[in-house]
Design an enzyme around this catalytic site. Structure first.
Site, short mmCIF file in Angstrom:
data_model
loop_
_atom_site.label_atom_id
_atom_site.label_comp_id
_atom_site.label_asym_id
_atom_site.label_seq_id
_atom_site.Cartn_x
_atom_site.Cartn_y
_atom_site.Cartn_z
N LYS A 114 39.60 8.62 -32.59
CA LYS A 114 39.07 9.05 -31.62
C LYS A 114 39.88 10.37 -31.15
O LYS A 114 39.18 11.57 -30.71
CB LYS A 114 39.37 8.13 -30.33
N LYS A 206 26.08 2.99 -36.69
CA LYS A 206 26.16 1.86 -35.71
C LYS A 206 25.16 2.14 -34.71
O LYS A 206 24.87 3.38 -34.26
CB LYS A 206 27.64 2.09 -35.31
N LYS A 209 25.24 4.28 -27.81
CA LYS A 209 24.76 4.82 -26.84
C LYS A 209 24.70 6.29 -26.79
O LYS A 209 24.05 6.93 -25.90
CB LYS A 209 25.62 4.48 -25.42
#
Ligand code: TRP
Length: 343
Positions: A114, A206, A209
């Site tokens: 991240k 994956k 969103k």
């Protein structure tokens, strides 16, 4: 000391829930209610480790709580609440910040992914995230956590924190009258075969969103027409379906759609292929669309009803927070005593 079987899990309110959240997590929460005391949290304090628009944060918090309930988590049998309503999470995480070592945090692959090149610019909270996660779990002395592959390292760190706390404060724990460990060594609960839902447009990514294509992700609040449309437009190859799972090797999109069918129908991949082997997409996609609509549309309808009733949702979350606090407070009272805080 023996610990009674208690499950804790949480989902971050940081985006609209999709099929991956449902099949990978929420759906698995339901049967655990029969065997364990179950605590399901909306981890809003985790969400703000990266920027969240405050209005969105509220909306997504309600959405996750509604999804738990619509999927079959019973707010009477389980505890459903949002993390920030139980301030003991923050308190215990601070103590764990002082138990955990910098090096343990720096090894977390999720942080490295991240933060990327940008590790000087991300929040301090993002670095300490696993310590808060350990606090979520150990605040209730949870013995099991149902999470996916990507959270296993965080759970290992939770065990390391529990072990170090149990060791560092051995004398005080004993003096309090505890036999053996104060915190349990929490297990990762395997709840059936891992289901990793992939994008409907690219089987190597994956489902998420943040996908650029609207059609790649089935959201839990999508209505029947939209669900069917997305499945019918999913990317596939031109071949017929194989008759057994081995035949899906290297066919990522086919593997994903068959996997979704299997998960939604409660069958194995081989059973699904036993039924559809040799058929083309013109047969399989409509069958999958029907199944997905049958299983998902009622959940979407119930979620919409629940999120529209904020009064009812607030009541459920407050009641859950109260019951969570009733478990957490005596444990925190012991923790304060153990570390030497004067009260
Ligand atoms: N880190 C988890 C995730 O990103 C969310 C989470 C926070 C969690 N606290 C937890 C999961 C405690 C299980 C138990 O998915």
């Amino acid at each position: 000391m023996t610990f009674s079987p208690r499950v804790f899990s949480g989902i971050k309110p940081s985006g609209d829930l999709h099929l991956g959240n449902y099949l990978g997590a929420i759906r698995r929460f339901v049967p655990l209610q029969d065997t364990h005391e179950t605590i399901y949290c909306v981890v809003d304090m985790h969400a703000i480790t990266v920027w969240q628009d405050p209005e969105d944060l509220k909306r997504w918090t309600y959405e996750i709580a509604a999804a738990y309930i619509a999927a079959g988590v019973d707010p009477k049998r389980s505890i459903i609440f949002n993390q920030s309503q139980v301030m003991e999470h923050a308190e215990l995480s601070w103590i764990f910040n002082c138990v955990a070592r910098m090096g343990w945090m720096a090894r977390m692959t999720q942080f490295k992914d991240k933060a990327g090149e940008n590790s000087e610019q991300v929040s301090l909270g993002l670095f300490a995230y696993p310590s808060l996660m350990a606090a979520d779990i150990l605040l209730y002395k949870a013995t099991g956590v149902p999470v996916g592959e990507d959270q296993k390292q965080h759970l290992e760190l939770t065990r390391d924190i529990a072990k170090k706390f149990n060791h560092d404060f051995k004398k005080q724990i004993k003096a309090l009258g505890h036999k053996g460990d104060f915190f349990p060594i929490t297990e990762t609960l395997a709840t059936g075969p891992a289901m990793r839902v992939k994008s409907l447009k690219d089987g190597s990514k994956k489902m998420s969103k943040s996908d650029a294509s609207d059609l790649s992700t089935i959201y839990m609040m999508d209505d029947a027409d939209l669900i069917a449309k997305k499945i019918k437009r999913a990317t596939t190859d031109a071949d017929a379906l194989p008759s057994e799972a081995a035949g899906l090797a290297g066919r990522l999109e086919a593997e994903n759609l068959v996997g979704i069918y299997a998960a939604l129908s409660g069958q194995s991949v081989d059973e699904v292929l036993g039924q559809f082997g040799g058929q083309g997409w013109g047969v399989f996609k409509p069958a999958l669309a029907d199944l997905a609509v049958e299983k998902l549309a009622p959940i979407a309808t119930e979620m919409k009803r629940l999120v529209a009733d904020r009064g009812e949702m607030d009541k459920i979350l407050r009641d859950g927070a109260e019951r969570a606090r009733a478990i957490a407070q005596p444990i925190m009272a012991d923790v304060r005593n153990i570390v030497g805080f004067v009260r």
